[in-house]
Design a protein around this motif. Structure first.
Motif, short mmCIF file in Angstrom:
data_model
loop_
_atom_site.label_atom_id
_atom_site.label_comp_id
_atom_site.label_asym_id
_atom_site.label_seq_id
_atom_site.Cartn_x
_atom_site.Cartn_y
_atom_site.Cartn_z
N SER A 188 -18.47 20.37 20.76
CA SER A 188 -17.97 21.65 20.28
C SER A 188 -16.54 21.49 19.77
N TYR A 189 -16.20 22.28 18.79
CA TYR A 189 -14.92 22.17 18.10
C TYR A 189 -13.78 22.77 18.91
N PRO A 190 -12.79 21.94 19.25
CA PRO A 190 -11.61 22.46 19.95
C PRO A 190 -10.57 22.93 18.91
N GLU A 191 -10.68 24.17 18.50
CA GLU A 191 -9.80 24.70 17.45
C GLU A 191 -8.37 24.83 17.98
N ARG A 192 -7.44 24.35 17.18
CA ARG A 192 -6.03 24.43 17.54
C ARG A 192 -5.29 25.22 16.46
N SER A 193 -4.57 26.23 16.89
CA SER A 193 -3.74 27.02 15.98
C SER A 193 -2.31 26.96 16.49
N PRO A 194 -1.33 26.80 15.59
CA PRO A 194 0.06 26.72 16.03
C PRO A 194 0.46 27.90 16.90
N GLY B 295 -20.78 18.45 -1.20
CA GLY B 295 -22.12 18.89 -1.54
C GLY B 295 -22.55 20.20 -0.90
N GLU B 296 -22.04 20.48 0.30
CA GLU B 296 -22.45 21.69 1.00
C GLU B 296 -21.26 22.33 1.72
N PRO B 297 -20.29 22.83 0.95
CA PRO B 297 -19.09 23.39 1.57
C PRO B 297 -19.34 24.65 2.42
N GLU B 298 -20.47 25.30 2.20
CA GLU B 298 -20.80 26.47 3.03
C GLU B 298 -21.23 26.05 4.43
N LEU B 299 -21.65 24.82 4.57
CA LEU B 299 -22.16 24.30 5.84
C LEU B 299 -21.15 23.41 6.56
N PHE B 300 -20.48 22.55 5.81
CA PHE B 300 -19.57 21.54 6.38
C PHE B 300 -18.13 21.83 5.98
N PHE B 301 -17.21 21.54 6.90
CA PHE B 301 -15.78 21.61 6.59
C PHE B 301 -15.06 20.62 7.49
N THR B 302 -13.75 20.54 7.33
CA THR B 302 -12.95 19.65 8.15
C THR B 302 -11.68 20.37 8.54
N ALA B 303 -10.87 19.73 9.35
CA ALA B 303 -9.60 20.29 9.82
C ALA B 303 -8.58 19.16 9.84
N PRO B 304 -7.30 19.47 9.77
CA PRO B 304 -6.27 18.42 9.71
C PRO B 304 -6.38 17.36 10.81
N GLY B 305 -6.75 17.71 12.00
CA GLY B 305 -6.87 16.73 13.07
C GLY B 305 -7.96 15.69 12.86
N TYR B 306 -8.82 15.90 11.86
CA TYR B 306 -9.94 15.00 11.60
C TYR B 306 -9.75 14.18 10.33
N ASP B 307 -8.57 14.26 9.72
CA ASP B 307 -8.29 13.46 8.53
C ASP B 307 -8.43 11.98 8.86
N GLY B 308 -9.11 11.26 7.98
CA GLY B 308 -9.27 9.83 8.17
C GLY B 308 -10.31 9.43 9.20
N GLN B 309 -11.01 10.40 9.75
CA GLN B 309 -12.06 10.11 10.73
C GLN B 309 -13.42 10.46 10.14
N ALA B 310 -14.45 9.73 10.54
CA ALA B 310 -15.81 9.94 10.04
C ALA B 310 -16.48 11.09 10.80
N LEU B 311 -15.84 12.26 10.73
CA LEU B 311 -16.31 13.44 11.45
C LEU B 311 -16.27 14.65 10.52
#
Length: 113
Positions: free
Chosen positions: A37-43, A70-86
């Motif tokens: 599960s996604y541990p969302e972090r907000s400043p 290809g599927e931006p409605e389904l997949f996204f990323t967050a700054p903490g995941y830059d450079g990771q295969a997630l």
């Protein structure tokens, strides 16, 4: 439409999967996480575990970018995941069959690496 229970069912149906005790869901194979599960972090705010978003291992940066583009409605990323295969997966948008396929692929890649 999928939810955290669908993630749990799909992950636990696979061999050698261990569920890690957490506030959300967290599954590993061969000691490596493949969906959680996604541990969302907000400043300025405490971390919030999002049960409507799964973090999923995708193997490499090329696959990550293909999914994001290809599927931006389904997949996204967050700054903490830059450079990771997630990638982050919006569970209310993904179908259960597709979710099972994604989880199985992640499990297979982590178990083999």
């Amino acid at each position: 439409m999928a939810d955290a229970d669908d993630v749990r069912r799909a992950a636990l149906a696979l061999p050698d999967v261990v569920e890690i005790d957490s506030d959300g869901f967290d599954f590993r194979v061969a000691g490596k996480g493949f969906v959680w599960s996604y541990p969302e972090r907000s400043p300025g705010r405490p971390r919030r575990i999002r049960l409507d978003v799964a973090v999923l291992y995708v193997g490499d940066e090329a696959e990550k970018q293909a999914l994001l583009l290809g599927e931006p409605e389904l997949f996204f990323t967050a700054p903490g995941y830059d450079g990771q295969a997630l990638v982050l997966v919006r569970l209310p948008v993904v179908g259960v069959d597709r979710l099972e396929e994604l989880i199985t692929d992640a499990w297979r890649m982590r178990g083999d690496s």
